[in-house]
Design an enzyme around this catalytic site. Sequence first.
Site, PDB file in Angstrom:
ATOM      1  CE  LYS A  15      25.056  53.190 109.644  1.00 19.61           C
ATOM      2  NZ  LYS A  15      25.016  51.869 108.989  1.00 19.61           N
ATOM      3  CG  ASN A  16      25.692  49.786 112.030  1.00 14.81           C
ATOM      4  OD1 ASN A  16      24.964  50.303 111.168  1.00 14.81           O
ATOM      5  ND2 ASN A  16      26.993  49.663 111.862  1.00 14.81           N
TER       6      ASN A  16
ATOM      7  CB  CYS B  17      28.161  46.560  99.017  1.00 13.34           C
ATOM      8  SG  CYS B  17      28.520  47.701 100.352  1.00 13.34           S
TER       9      CYS B  17
ATOM     10  NE  ARG C 203      27.974  44.618 103.600  1.00 14.23           N
ATOM     11  CZ  ARG C 203      27.484  45.658 104.266  1.00 14.23           C
ATOM     12  NH1 ARG C 203      27.447  46.844 103.673  1.00 14.23           N
ATOM     13  NH2 ARG C 203      27.028  45.556 105.487  1.00 14.23           N
TER      14      ARG C 203
ATOM     15  CG  ASP D  59      31.622  49.541 110.430  1.00 18.42           C
ATOM     16  OD1 ASP D  59      30.563  49.271 111.022  1.00 18.42           O
ATOM     17  OD2 ASP D  59      31.955  49.028 109.344  1.00 18.42           O
TER      18      ASP D  59
ATOM     19  NE  ARG E  94      23.667  54.639 103.573  1.00 15.74           N
ATOM     20  CZ  ARG E  94      24.489  53.582 103.617  1.00 15.74           C
ATOM     21  NH1 ARG E  94      25.559  53.563 102.874  1.00 15.74           N
ATOM     22  NH2 ARG E  94      24.210  52.576 104.396  1.00 15.74           N
TER      23      ARG E  94
END
Length: 482
Positions: free
Chosen positions: A22-23, A132, A137, A336, A428
């Site tokens: 995803k990133n 967030c 952030r 993460d 997500r």
Amino acid sequence: MDAFVIRGGTPLHGSIRINGAKNAALPLMAAALLTDQPITLRDVPNLVDIRNMSALLAELGCSCQRDESARQSLNLDPSDSRQSAPLLLRTTVESASHARYDIVRTMRASVCVLGPLLARRGVARVAMPGGCAIGDRPIDLHLKGLAALGAAVELDSGDIVLTAPANKAGGRRLRGARIFLGGRFGSTALGTANVMSAATLAEGETLIEGAACEPEIVDLAALLTQMGAQIQGAGTPRIVIQGVDSLAGADHTIVPDRIEAGTFMIAAALTQGEVTLSNCPLDSMMAVTETLRQAGVEVTPTNRDDPTRATCAVRLASDLRPTQITTQPHPGFPTDLQAQLMALMCLARGNSVLTERIFPQRFLHVAELTRLGARLVREGSTVIVSGVDQLVGAPVMASDLRASASLVLAALAAKGETVLRRVYHLDRGYEKMEQALAALGADIRRTPENQGIAFSALAHVGDYMPQSKSPQPPSSVGAPVT
Ligand code: EPZ
């Protein structure tokens, strides 16, 4: 809104193919704004964030379509929904340059259209991302880098408006510069993506010092280079970009998702099962596999032809041992995976110490893991995890993407039933996670929240308090997290 109902205690067995990252996909999709030529991205997962980015790009004149017709020619297994059809992107209208708040507030990563829009269209208006769940952030480094390339920066009704300097040809064009992009918490991944993308069309040379070294940045540089950009040093803290006048199309397969891979490795260990991961980016997971090995988790490559897309078997080889980690920018231990590792350490024999250096407030999972019987003491940006011999199912609430993943993992190992609400957070970043886990033998199902989920485990909670496997942390460390 959906919930997951999970009955723990089943060791996971079988194999799973790791999805594209995803990133990586998000900044690579945004790079399609740098050209009017067609871009094909392969192995882009079907995720809510990808759909949000597609919607944003469509508003900016860039169409994103899945090429389902390619499935057959690519021998994609129709039964494996995790094998996604190629994503075709093409920018045809370049008049719009406003990323509206309505879209940006659904996904912070929308900010990565800033650099490509500014470089290609000379102006970019992007809603300032709001708060967030994982902590502060700011985007000051993004703005610092783009301003160094000559952009004027203003804030207007909650939008950031950047304008490139006028050039002799009567248009607008950024100009190369030497930029230090390091911040209080180290490098910035999307900040590096924004500045590197913008510098590809700037006049002259740009040097970025303190750049992020994440594999997703290397992947973005690979796509941009295929589009005709001149980039040296991606993957190191010093990146040099020679600006070019225009960029072409490309066809690129994105890197596998190292965070998804780490999540499934921990699932295998936590349930004392054995899982084979294919398309696994072992080469960019050394800090993770090293930490897991210290904890007694065996990660055995069974095919290393391409260590960036390896096959490996993962299982718990001994009693789970405590570990100590501090999250860092790549190649350090990724933030993460901090929450998922915490779930694993809840069942280790002893005290583990987890320190969060990237997002010091990133601990929304702590209170929910405690509801499952974990013993956690938080002191600022450090949590001491005292291993227990058993977690117990309970109703819990998802809060952010990785915190939710840690709750799913803990529930897979817990005694009894867990109901995890608000799983939209998971969707997500994980593609149909419940199906992937069920295919490995987990007792997990998705159910609409308003189905009045009867929570049978409640009956048991009263009469079971987990016994600690570890000496209690000295009380001076501070009150247990409630
Ligand atoms: C990327 O976010 C990832 N998101 C995050 O993954 C990941 O946690 C993060 O990198 C760190 O690895 C995507 O790629 C879409 P940063 P990014 O800028 O780029 C501070 C997930 O779970 N900072 O590298 O936004 C910042 O506050 C998500 O998939 C500034 O101070 O993160 C943080 O402390 C969550 N000023 C640190 O730098 C800035 O201008 C690193 O953030 C930018 C960042």
